[in-house]
Design an enzyme around this catalytic site. Structure first.
Site, PDB file in Angstrom:
ATOM      1  N   CYS A  11      -2.770  -5.875 -10.544  1.00 56.99           N
ATOM      2  CA  CYS A  11      -2.786  -4.687  -9.697  1.00 56.99           C
ATOM      3  C   CYS A  11      -3.369  -4.976  -8.309  1.00 56.99           C
ATOM      4  O   CYS A  11      -4.434  -5.572  -8.183  1.00 56.99           O
ATOM      5  CB  CYS A  11      -3.597  -3.586 -10.378  1.00 56.99           C
ATOM      6  SG  CYS A  11      -3.708  -2.064  -9.415  1.00 56.99           S
ATOM      7  N   THR A  57      -4.151   4.874  12.131  1.00 53.90           N
ATOM      8  CA  THR A  57      -5.515   4.397  12.350  1.00 53.90           C
ATOM      9  C   THR A  57      -6.242   5.244  13.380  1.00 53.90           C
ATOM     10  O   THR A  57      -7.413   5.606  13.195  1.00 53.90           O
ATOM     11  CB  THR A  57      -5.497   2.920  12.795  1.00 53.90           C
ATOM     12  OG1 THR A  57      -4.857   2.136  11.783  1.00 53.90           O
ATOM     13  CG2 THR A  57      -6.912   2.402  13.007  1.00 53.90           C
ATOM     14  N   ARG A  68       0.836  -1.186   0.000  1.00 53.19           N
ATOM     15  CA  ARG A  68       0.000   0.000   0.000  1.00 53.19           C
ATOM     16  C   ARG A  68       0.883   1.253   0.000  1.00 53.19           C
ATOM     17  O   ARG A  68       1.964   1.255   0.602  1.00 53.19           O
ATOM     18  CB  ARG A  68      -0.873   0.073   1.263  1.00 53.19           C
ATOM     19  CG  ARG A  68      -2.171  -0.673   1.173  1.00 53.19           C
ATOM     20  CD  ARG A  68      -3.187   0.038   0.288  1.00 53.19           C
ATOM     21  NE  ARG A  68      -4.455  -0.627   0.302  1.00 53.19           N
ATOM     22  CZ  ARG A  68      -4.786  -1.638  -0.480  1.00 53.19           C
ATOM     23  NH1 ARG A  68      -3.913  -2.104  -1.356  1.00 53.19           N
ATOM     24  NH2 ARG A  68      -5.989  -2.175  -0.424  1.00 53.19           N
TER      25      ARG A  68
END
Length: 605
Positions: free
Chosen positions: A574, A389, A353
């Protein structure tokens, strides 16, 4: 011959044009067929296709079902209950199931969860592993230098929890659903819709049933219009719609460009004798050079099986186009102090990510007529703490409170049809999110110094000791895509061959992501100009997209006549990290949502 040429200039120009066109089509074949680049209005195959959309309307629409989006949804319904108000809250999420696209290390500070759901332990929140041991080290090629973690330093994790973040998000989804939030997983928002006055009206979900060549299939279906009085965008890092909003409303006019990193992660089942639940380790240094920002994390989870999450993050402001973040990660696992942990174990998952690293300097304007940005769409990651987070959740909660005020204040009148939650900016500035990010604002940019890693560590230690009270704010400088040097100025990097035991090749790794895209659809990795990858990226930077992509999406392959190379996009690989959209030195790649959301199925990884 000269006389013939003089008498037939049109013929010669025509032959020249044909030759150039033939040459161009051979060297630069058509790649992009997506309707966001190739307009349907000019394509006769779409002439008689019904393009009507059906719609639905809510009070608040939330785009994205991560920690920020879920927290916003829960807080909105809590406020509605507390004030005896009817409030329809809808949430769309591109993953086929809530939590399915979530990837994180993740060591979570529960401060926001304590505020949102104080009795989360009684309700069975999957925070099962409190941190018991913290370690931070500098790696050299053959050794490890321990660094003490002083009280108050960001990497001190006592009181935090090691979690599988996808499981936490799934649990948050259950709490939201119990409160009456309407959730629609498997629906990818592809377009922002606007009122005539320019305010945000809602979003449209993506169309389905389009062939790879861009033509409509027999099963073509138009997406839906999801409308709301206020829309909260919680897409995560470098969101496709958030990019459009930044431009539409000039949201970055008074802040620095965002800077990013790429985080790669694996889950391992290890030998039980090597498993220490609650242990958290971080390193900087080897295998990266002193001028490439990055480091590792290793978390021991308390699961039914002896499980470890290991990851590696690299700042996307690196300058050497030969760097491969994936291969740096694989190389890291062979360090003498790291390799023994994985010997006798089994790798069970892989993912990657992009991460927001700009922090305080890069926070944009958060609201606009019709909505606001929350979580990593805005960029609230605490970089030295390697945590976002808690800030994402808190931003979602504050946005919900502001949206609720805008919806229920009978004395205020909106200037636009779409309601703007204007108090959200002030709520953020008066919260611990703002003070936390301000106190560490100079840590990340301090690594841009002549001494690289060592100068950055020294400055970071000082600024953390004084809690960021220095009277200046350092700049991040140029955006990441401008920092690559031409390949001719850099030294190629020879990476060791993976052994298939500790380190692995790219395609074997992608197979563990659960990635699934319908094959017969236009590639969602679009190019503004199909010629740029070869003419500029390959010619000047030696095709860095084939190395910075952690999924083997971009591949330069020889032309049939061996006269050159062409770019091949393996869009089915992807894993939605967005790195290509960020690091492309030509800013020619534009990531858009694939049909049906697609992508990896981390399922709580």
């Amino acid at each position: 011959m000269a006389a013939v040429a003089c008498k037939s200039p049109n013929l010669m120009r025509g032959l020249s044009w044909l030759a150039k066109r033939y040459y161009s089509e051979q060297i630069f074949p058509k790649i992009t067929t997506h309707y966001s680049i190739v307009p349907r209005e000019t394509d006769p195959r779409w002439k008689d296709v019904n393009m009507e959309r059906f719609g639905d309307e809510a009070d608040v629409l939330i785009v994205g079902g991560g920690p920020a989006g879920m927290s916003a949804a829960i807080r909105l319904k809590q406020l509605a209950q507390q004030n005896s108000k009817e409030l329809r809250v809808c949430l769309v999420e591109k993953s086929a199931e809530i939590g399915g696209h979530i990837l994180s290390g993740a060591c979570v500070d529960p401060v926001a969860l304590n505020e949102l759901i104080p009795d989360w332990k009684d309700k069975g929140a999957p925070l099962n592993t409190p941190v018991t041991t913290d370690r931070f080290s500098i790696l050299t090629e053959t050794s490890r230098i321990p660094v003490p973690i002083l009280p108050g330093f960001p990497l001190r994790n006592h009181g935090n929890y090691v979690v599988r973040l996808g499981h936490v998000v799934r649990w948050l989804g259950e709490q939201a659903e119990a409160l009456g939030v309407e959730m629609y997983p498997g629906y990818a928002a592809s377009e922002v819709l606007y009122h005539e006055d320019g305010s945000v009206k809602g979003v449209a979900t993506n169309d389905v049933g389009i062939a790879k060549d861009g033509s409509p299939k027999d099963n073509f279906e138009r997406g839906m219009e999801l409308l709301a009085k206020c829309t909260i965008f919680a897409e995560g890092c470098h969101g496709h719609l958030a990019k459009q909003l930044f431009q539409k409303f000039s949201l970055r006019e008074k802040c620095e460009p965002q800077t990013y990193g790429i985080g790669l992660k694996e889950l391992w089942e290890v030998d039980p004798s090597k498993h220490r639940p609650g242990t958290v380790e971080h390193t900087v240094g080897w295998p990266l050079d002193a001028h490439t920002y990055g480091g590792s994390f290793l978390y021991h989870l308390n699961e039914p099986t002896p499980m470890i999450a290991v990851g590696f993050a690299i700042g996307l402001d690196y300058s050497n186009p030969y760097i491969s973040p994936f291969r740096e990660f694989q190389k890291f696992k062979h360090h003498p102090s790291v390799k023994p942990i994985f010997e006798g174990g089994k790798r069970i998952a892989y993912g990657a990510r992009a991460l927001n690293e700009g922090g305080f300097q890069s926070i944009p304007k958060l609201t606009f007529p019709g909505g606001c940005l929350v979580g990593c769409s805005a960029g609230f990651l605490n970089v030295p703490k390697i945590k976002g987070t808690h800030n994402a959740m808190k931003s979602g909660m504050l946005a919900a409170e502001s949206a609720f005020e805008a919806l229920t204040d009978e004395n205020s009148k909106s200037e636009t049809l779409g309601l703007e939650p204007k108090s959200y900016e002030d709520k953020i500035r008066n919260s611990w999110v703002w003070s936390e990010l301000k106190s560490i604002r100079n840590v990340r940019p301090s690594f841009h110094n002549p001494f690289g890693l060592y100068g950055g560590l020294l400055y970071s230690g000082i600024t953390m000791l004084i809690r960021g009270k220095e009277p200046w704010t350092l700049s991040h400088g140029d955006p990441d895509h401008k920092r690559l040097k031409p390949a001719s100025e850099c030294k190629p990097i020879e990476y060791p061959k993976p052994d298939g035991v500790i380190s692995f090749d790219l395609l074997t790794s992608v197979a563990l992501t659960g990635t699934n895209h319908e094959g017969d659809q236009p590639p969602h990795l679009t190019l503004k100009d199909d010629t740029v990858p070869v003419k500029r990226n390959l010619a000047v930077f030696n095709g860095p997209e084939q190395r910075f992509c952690p999924a083997g999406v971009y591949e330069f392959v020889p032309l049939e006549d061996t006269s050159g190379q062409r770019l091949q996009i393996n869009a089915q690989n992807c894993i939605h990290c967005k790195t290509c959209d960020i690091k492309d030195p030509s800013q020619n790649i534009n990531w858009v949502v694939p049909e049906g959301g697609g992508g990896p199925a981390y399922n709580g990884m």
